[in-house]
Write a protein that holds these residues in place. Structure first.
Motif, PDB file in Angstrom:
ATOM      1  N   ALA A 156       0.726  -1.107  -0.033  1.00 56.51           N
ATOM      2  CA  ALA A 156      -0.018   0.010   0.104  1.00 56.51           C
ATOM      3  C   ALA A 156       0.786   1.243  -0.093  1.00 56.51           C
ATOM      4  CB  ALA A 156      -0.919  -0.067   1.194  1.00 56.51           C
ATOM      5  N   ARG A 157       2.092   1.145   0.945  1.00 60.96           N
ATOM      6  CA  ARG A 157       2.698   2.404   0.759  1.00 60.96           C
ATOM      7  C   ARG A 157       3.618   2.746  -0.532  1.00 60.96           C
ATOM      8  NH1 ARG A 157       4.148   4.562   6.082  1.00 60.96           N
ATOM      9  NH2 ARG A 157       4.770   5.910   4.875  1.00 60.96           N
ATOM     10  N   LEU A 158       3.770   1.599  -1.170  1.00 58.38           N
ATOM     11  CA  LEU A 158       4.567   1.778  -2.351  1.00 58.38           C
ATOM     12  C   LEU A 158       3.412   2.290  -3.654  1.00 58.38           C
ATOM     13  CD1 LEU A 158       6.591  -1.871  -2.870  1.00 58.38           C
ATOM     14  CD2 LEU A 158       7.608   0.702  -2.584  1.00 58.38           C
ATOM     15  N   GLU A 159       1.954   1.585  -3.411  1.00 57.75           N
ATOM     16  CA  GLU A 159       1.196   2.115  -4.597  1.00 57.75           C
ATOM     17  C   GLU A 159       0.744   3.398  -4.195  1.00 57.75           C
ATOM     18  OE1 GLU A 159      -2.041  -0.742  -4.603  1.00 57.75           O
ATOM     19  OE2 GLU A 159      -0.410  -2.398  -4.586  1.00 57.75           O
ATOM     20  N   SER A 160       0.881   4.225  -3.002  1.00 54.05           N
ATOM     21  CA  SER A 160       0.727   5.356  -2.672  1.00 54.05           C
ATOM     22  C   SER A 160       1.893   6.403  -3.314  1.00 54.05           C
ATOM     23  CB  SER A 160       0.456   5.609  -1.178  1.00 54.05           C
ATOM     24  OG  SER A 160      -0.617   4.918  -0.669  1.00 54.05           O
ATOM     25  N   GLY A 161       2.862   5.984  -3.634  1.00 51.33           N
ATOM     26  CA  GLY A 161       3.774   6.809  -4.078  1.00 51.33           C
ATOM     27  C   GLY A 161       4.920   6.842  -3.242  1.00 51.33           C
ATOM     28  N   GLU A 192       0.828  -6.891 -11.881  1.00 52.79           N
ATOM     29  CA  GLU A 192      -0.586  -7.092 -12.732  1.00 52.79           C
ATOM     30  C   GLU A 192      -1.566  -6.213 -11.966  1.00 52.79           C
ATOM     31  OE1 GLU A 192      -0.644  -8.095 -15.617  1.00 52.79           O
ATOM     32  OE2 GLU A 192       0.806  -9.767 -15.972  1.00 52.79           O
ATOM     33  N   PRO A 193      -2.534  -5.714 -12.535  1.00 51.14           N
ATOM     34  CA  PRO A 193      -3.462  -4.963 -11.891  1.00 51.14           C
ATOM     35  C   PRO A 193      -4.267  -5.439 -10.916  1.00 51.14           C
ATOM     36  CG  PRO A 193      -3.714  -4.418 -14.136  1.00 51.14           C
ATOM     37  CD  PRO A 193      -2.788  -5.483 -14.176  1.00 51.14           C
ATOM     38  N   GLN A 194      -4.531  -6.864 -10.937  1.00 51.06           N
ATOM     39  CA  GLN A 194      -5.428  -7.808 -10.034  1.00 51.06           C
ATOM     40  C   GLN A 194      -4.803  -8.190  -8.831  1.00 51.06           C
ATOM     41  OE1 GLN A 194      -4.656  -8.501 -13.242  1.00 51.06           O
ATOM     42  NE2 GLN A 194      -3.758 -10.805 -13.438  1.00 51.06           N
ATOM     43  N   ALA A 195      -3.060  -7.684  -8.992  1.00 46.44           N
ATOM     44  CA  ALA A 195      -2.391  -8.046  -7.759  1.00 46.44           C
ATOM     45  C   ALA A 195      -2.554  -6.862  -6.592  1.00 46.44           C
ATOM     46  CB  ALA A 195      -0.872  -8.236  -7.964  1.00 46.44           C
ATOM     47  N   LEU A 196      -2.737  -5.638  -7.188  1.00 43.72           N
ATOM     48  CA  LEU A 196      -2.727  -4.447  -6.442  1.00 43.72           C
ATOM     49  C   LEU A 196      -3.815  -4.352  -5.146  1.00 43.72           C
ATOM     50  CD1 LEU A 196      -2.426  -1.965  -9.339  1.00 43.72           C
ATOM     51  CD2 LEU A 196      -0.442  -3.030  -8.236  1.00 43.72           C
ATOM     52  N   VAL A 197      -3.078  -3.601  -4.214  1.00 43.41           N
ATOM     53  CA  VAL A 197      -4.126  -3.608  -2.961  1.00 43.41           C
ATOM     54  C   VAL A 197      -4.801  -2.505  -2.842  1.00 43.41           C
ATOM     55  CG1 VAL A 197      -2.311  -5.233  -1.448  1.00 43.41           C
ATOM     56  CG2 VAL A 197      -2.110  -2.689  -1.504  1.00 43.41           C
ATOM     57  N   LEU A 249      -3.521   3.308 -14.183  1.00 40.07           N
ATOM     58  CA  LEU A 249      -4.516   2.922 -15.111  1.00 40.07           C
ATOM     59  C   LEU A 249      -5.994   3.319 -14.833  1.00 40.07           C
ATOM     60  CD1 LEU A 249      -5.531   1.046 -17.393  1.00 40.07           C
ATOM     61  CD2 LEU A 249      -5.670  -0.870 -16.081  1.00 40.07           C
ATOM     62  N   ARG A 250      -6.184   3.161 -13.489  1.00 39.18           N
ATOM     63  CA  ARG A 250      -7.673   3.780 -13.173  1.00 39.18           C
ATOM     64  C   ARG A 250      -7.884   5.060 -13.005  1.00 39.18           C
ATOM     65  NH1 ARG A 250      -8.807  -0.467 -14.613  1.00 39.18           N
ATOM     66  NH2 ARG A 250      -8.955  -2.415 -13.334  1.00 39.18           N
ATOM     67  N   ILE A 251      -6.675   5.826 -12.809  1.00 39.21           N
ATOM     68  CA  ILE A 251      -6.675   7.380 -12.888  1.00 39.21           C
ATOM     69  C   ILE A 251      -7.065   7.681 -14.122  1.00 39.21           C
ATOM     70  CG2 ILE A 251      -5.311   9.326 -12.721  1.00 39.21           C
ATOM     71  CD1 ILE A 251      -3.921   8.009 -10.141  1.00 39.21           C
ATOM     72  N   LEU A 252      -6.213   7.079 -15.244  1.00 39.89           N
ATOM     73  CA  LEU A 252      -6.492   7.597 -16.602  1.00 39.89           C
ATOM     74  C   LEU A 252      -7.974   7.255 -17.196  1.00 39.89           C
ATOM     75  CD1 LEU A 252      -2.936   6.764 -18.162  1.00 39.89           C
ATOM     76  CD2 LEU A 252      -4.137   8.907 -17.534  1.00 39.89           C
ATOM     77  N   PRO A 274      -6.163  -0.806  -6.094  1.00 39.40           N
ATOM     78  CA  PRO A 274      -6.165  -0.699  -7.440  1.00 39.40           C
ATOM     79  C   PRO A 274      -6.908   0.524  -7.994  1.00 39.40           C
ATOM     80  CG  PRO A 274      -7.662  -2.223  -6.830  1.00 39.40           C
ATOM     81  CD  PRO A 274      -6.853  -1.958  -5.613  1.00 39.40           C
ATOM     82  N   GLU A 275      -7.437   1.345  -7.190  1.00 43.11           N
ATOM     83  CA  GLU A 275      -8.236   2.338  -7.495  1.00 43.11           C
ATOM     84  C   GLU A 275      -7.057   3.744  -7.417  1.00 43.11           C
ATOM     85  OE1 GLU A 275      -7.988   2.395  -2.984  1.00 43.11           O
ATOM     86  OE2 GLU A 275      -8.491   0.896  -4.617  1.00 43.11           O
ATOM     87  N   ILE A 276      -6.179   3.639  -7.002  1.00 43.00           N
ATOM     88  CA  ILE A 276      -5.290   4.746  -7.249  1.00 43.00           C
ATOM     89  C   ILE A 276      -4.211   4.496  -8.369  1.00 43.00           C
ATOM     90  CG2 ILE A 276      -5.545   5.650  -4.975  1.00 43.00           C
ATOM     91  CD1 ILE A 276      -3.063   4.468  -4.094  1.00 43.00           C
ATOM     92  N   SER A 277      -4.197   3.411  -8.817  1.00 37.34           N
ATOM     93  CA  SER A 277      -3.186   2.894  -9.974  1.00 37.34           C
ATOM     94  C   SER A 277      -3.322   3.944 -11.220  1.00 37.34           C
ATOM     95  CB  SER A 277      -3.270   1.388 -10.377  1.00 37.34           C
ATOM     96  OG  SER A 277      -4.656   1.477 -11.226  1.00 37.34           O
TER      97      SER A 277
END
Length: 312
Positions: A27-32, A288-293, A300-303, A295-298
Motif C-alpha cells: 500500500a505504501r508503494l502504491e501510494s507513491g 499485474e492490476p489484479q495483484a494491487l492492494v 490505469l484507473r486514474i486515466l 487498484p483504485e489509485i493505480s
C-alpha cells in the motif's frame, strides 16, 4: 509521498513478514512512497562488488546499461546484453552473467516474502547494471536520466501492469542522488484539462487519441501491440522530459541514497531523475492490476476515470 526507512535489523529478526505488514508495504508503494533500506538486504561478496566496479563501458547510448533478462521457466536460457565486447573477454562476460543472475534471484527471493500479495502475479522483467557516472552525461533529451519523468517502455508494453523497481547503490563511498516530483495523480491532473469528455465504453482508441491531444502530445495512435494506456504512458514520459515549464517549475524533492543501500519505488507513477552517482543495480517487476492492494489509485484507473472508458 514519503521515504519509508526500513532498518536491516527489522528484517533479521528471524520471522517472516506478516500478511498485514506485507499488505502495508504494498500500500505504501502504491501510494507513491519510496521504501528505503539503509543497509541492503541483498547479499554481495567483496569479490563480486570489486568485479562489477571494474567493468568498463563506453559512454555511448548503446551501452548505457548492462541488461540481464531472467527466464524463470528455463534458467539456462537467460540472457545478458549491452556488454561492451571491446573491453570484456569471454570469461569476464560469463562471470558478469553469473553475478547478474544471482542478483536477480536474491531480489526475487527477498520480495517474494516481503511483498507477498504480489509475487504470484508479477512478471519478472529485466535486471540492469548501471556502471556509468550519471552526472553531466551527454545524451539526447528523451534518454536523459537527469530530467524528471515517469517510466514507460517503448518496446515492452505493460498492458496496465505497474512498473516496480528495486535499486542498489554499490558504489563504495558515494551517494546516488535523486530528485522526485509530485506523484502521477497530481501531475497528470495538473496537465490534463478537466474538460476531457468521457467516451462510450469500447471507444478505447478514440480515448487514447483524446488524451494525447488534451496533453499536447500529438496524435496517440496505439500500435497493434500497445494499448491506449501504453501509448499514453510512453507519450507522457516523453512529454515530461521535453516540457521545460514542468522541469523548471514543478516541486522537486531531493533524496540521496548512500553507498550500500537499497530502495524500491513504482517508477511509473513517481516522477524521478538521477542527478549523480555511479555503479547501481536494478531489478524490474511488472505487477499485474489484479495483484494491487489499492487498484483504485493505480495510473490505469486514474486515466480511465479521466477518459471515461477502458484503456486496456
Amino acid at each position: 509521498m514519503a521515504l519509508v526507512t526500513i532498518p536491516l535489523d527489522q528484517l533479521r529478526e528471524g520471522q517472516p513478514t506478516t500478511a498485514e505488514q506485507a499488505h502495508n508495504w504494498c500500500a505504501r508503494l502504491e501510494s507513491g512512497d519510496i521504501l528505503f533500506f539503509p543497509q541492503s538486504p541483498i547479499p554481495f561478496t567483496p569479490e563480486e562488488l570489486a568485479f562489477l566496479r571494474g567493468q568498463q563501458q563506453t559512454g555511448s547510448s548503446l551501452h548505457k546499461n548492462i541488461a540481464y533478462k531472467p527466464n524463470p521457466k528455463n534458467p539456462e536460457q537467460d540472457k545478458l546484453s549491452g556488454v561492451d565486447t571491446k573491453t570484456a573477454d569471454s570469461a569476464a562476460v560469463q562471470r558478469l552473467h553469473a553475478i547478474m543472475r544471482g542478483y536477480s534471484q536474491h531480489v526475487v527471493h527477498f520480495l517474494t516474502d516481503f511483498l507477498a500479495p504480489y509475487h504470484a502475479q508479477w512478471r519478472l522483467d529485466y535486471a540492469s547494471f548501471r556502471p556509468l557516472e550519471e552526472q553531466n552525461r551527454d545524451l539526447p533529451r528523451r534518454r536523459r536520466n537527469d530530467l524528471l519523468h515517469t517510466d514507460a517502455f517503448p518496446t515492452r508494453p505493460t498492458h496496465g501492469a505497474r512498473i516496480l523497481r528495486f535499486f542498489n547503490n554499490i558504489h563504495p563511498t558515494r551517494t546516488r542522488d535523486w530528485v522526485v516530483g509530485d506523484p502521477f495523480g497530481l501531475t497528470v491532473h495538473r496537465f490534463a484539462p478537466a474538460q476531457i469528455a468521457p467516451h462510450p465504453a469500447g471507444a478505447a482508441s478514440r480515448t487514447g487519441k483524446s488524451l494525447g491531444r488534451a496533453l499536447g502530445l500529438g496524435k496517440a495512435i496505439p500500435s497493434l501491440k500497445r494499448t491506449p494506456y501504453d501509448d499514453f504512458m510512453m507519450r507522457f514520459h516523453n512529454f515530461l522530459k521535453e516540457n521545460e515549464p514542468y522541469q523548471d517549475q514543478t516541486p522537486r524533492y531531493p533524496w540521496q541514497f548512500p553507498a550500500g543501500s537499497s530502495w524500491m519505488v513504482y517508477t511509473d507513477t513517481v516522477p524521478h531523475a538521477v542527478l549523480a552517482g555511479q555503479y547501481a543495480l536494478e531489478q524490474t517487476f511488472l505487477v499485474e492490476p489484479q495483484a494491487l492492494v489499492q487498484p483504485e489509485i493505480s495510473p490505469l484507473r486514474i486515466l480511465e476515470q479521466i477518459a471515461g472508458a477502458p484503456l486496456i
